[in-house]
Write a protein that holds these residues in place. Structure first.
Motif, short mmCIF file in Angstrom:
data_model
loop_
_atom_site.label_atom_id
_atom_site.label_comp_id
_atom_site.label_asym_id
_atom_site.label_seq_id
_atom_site.Cartn_x
_atom_site.Cartn_y
_atom_site.Cartn_z
N VAL A 1 39.70 39.08 38.07
CA VAL A 1 40.40 39.16 36.78
C VAL A 1 41.08 37.68 36.56
N ASN A 2 41.91 37.05 37.60
CA ASN A 2 42.49 35.72 37.35
C ASN A 2 41.32 34.81 37.22
N HIS A 3 40.18 34.94 38.02
CA HIS A 3 39.19 34.10 37.66
C HIS A 3 38.45 33.99 36.30
N SER A 4 38.40 35.01 35.76
CA SER A 4 37.82 35.29 34.37
C SER A 4 38.81 34.78 33.58
N GLU A 5 40.04 34.91 33.75
CA GLU A 5 41.07 34.22 32.72
C GLU A 5 40.95 32.74 32.85
N SER A 6 40.88 32.13 33.95
CA SER A 6 40.82 30.74 34.24
C SER A 6 39.52 30.21 33.48
N ASN B 1 43.75 47.11 37.81
CA ASN B 1 44.89 46.36 38.34
C ASN B 1 45.99 47.03 37.66
N GLN C 1 42.06 41.58 41.52
CA GLN C 1 42.99 40.52 41.04
C GLN C 1 42.23 39.27 40.81
N GLN C 2 41.61 38.99 42.06
CA GLN C 2 40.76 37.57 41.96
C GLN C 2 39.94 37.46 40.83
N GLU D 1 40.27 30.11 29.85
CA GLU D 1 41.20 28.99 29.34
C GLU D 1 40.41 27.73 29.48
N TYR E 1 40.23 44.99 35.31
CA TYR E 1 41.36 44.77 34.59
C TYR E 1 42.35 46.27 34.28
#
Length: 311
Positions: free
Chosen positions: A72-77, A10, A69-70, A80, A7
């Motif tokens: 971090v995005n995956h961890s956020e999904s 990024n 980025q992938q 969610e 994070y």
């Protein structure tokens, strides 16, 4: 490598400046510089070309950024998805009752006030309800009478009364009130008997000390269809049972027996940590339910009179 490192990386790539990235991350510039050094030591490559406090991604850094980025995005999904599950669980209510008539008039009103509520309802006898409340399989049980167990809490919802419904052609249709024993020669409708689920007719007849002459067993749909044409009675609750109100030429006969009064309770485990749906239900029964039902604090004088059949 920790998620926090990805994070931070990024953000450094986004601002291309340690000071601005540190300000956005609410950390000091020296600590962010140490974080970058730690990341580069772990991957074994320099990821930025440095120009003072300015940063520029090099060939290795661009590849690392794509994967970072992938991640971090995956961890956020994931978060969610977990939050959605938690939200759904907080809106899920698991209930049971000993008779669906105890849900009439008020459950639909409650659901209208909470349209996104997830509801599961099952029919349980008192012993089954106690076991499932203790195990956490259900949140609440609606019962006639309080469930007696030291680990359960009960709250009175309303006081109800048994009554008898007759059609206009019945020889009993002219009656406004009666002691149940006076109906010992009558024919009755009733739902089919089920183990461990005492029917209203059986409970009242036992206390009035007679055996009904004829009990015509059927599901409620057929009873509704033939009740207007046959000289047979059905026992129901004054405030809870509303099925007969759909029919024309039907009259309700009030029962005068003291045992014809009954209390409807909601029961739950006293240590239960209620979710949002559970708290909403408790708020509803405290604030809204009293407007739907007339609570009787004590039996009317007519129920305390000496029965005519005992005179």
């Amino acid at each position: 490598m920790e998620l926090l490192q990805y994070y931070y990386f990024n953000k450094m790539a986004e601002f291309e400046n340690l000071s601005r990235a540190a300000e956005a991350l609410y950390v000091s510039q020296p600590s962010l510089s140490k974080m970058l050094s730690r990341i580069e030591n772990e991957v074994g490559f320099a990821l930025f070309d440095r120009h003072g406090k300015s940063l520029q991604l090099n060939e290795y850094g661009k590849i690392f950024l794509t994967h970072s980025q992938q991640i971090v995005n995956h961890s956020e999904s994931i978060q969610e998805a977990l939050n959605q599950v938690a939200h759904t669980a907080s809106r899920r209510l698991r209930m049971a009752s000993s008779n669906t008539s105890l849900l009439n008039r008020w459950l639909y009103d409650f659901i209208k006030k909470a349209p996104d509520l997830g509801l599961r309802h099952t029919i349980l006898n008192d012993n089954q309800a106690i076991m499932q409340l203790l195990s956490g399989e259900i949140d609440y049980a609606i019962t006639l009478g309080r469930l007696a167990h030291p680990e359960l809490t009960s709250q009175l919802l309303w006081t109800d009364s048994y009554q008898v419904v007759a059609n206009a052609h019945s020889k009993y249709a002219h009656l406004k009130e009666v002691y149940f024993y006076e109906l010992k020669e009558a024919n009755f409708f009733a739902l089919p008997q089920k183990p461990d689920f005492p029917r209203y007719i059986d409970q009242l007849a036992r206390q009035a000390e007679f055996v009904p002459r004829i009990i015509f067993e059927s599901e409620i749909e057929l009873i509704l269809e033939i009740l207007p044409s046959l000289d047979a009675l059905i026992v129901c609750l004054e405030q809870s049972d509303t099925f007969y109100s759909r029919l024309e030429g039907i009259s309700a006969i009030r029962l005068l027996d003291p045992f014809a009064a009954c209390d409807v309770f909601i029961n739950w485990h006293k240590d239960k940590q209620h979710n949002d749906a559970g708290k909403m239900l408790l708020t509803y029964i405290t604030e809204d339910l009293p407007h739907l039902f007339v609570k009787e604090s004590q039996l009317g004088e007519q129920r305390l009179r000496k029965p005519r059949y005992a005179e």
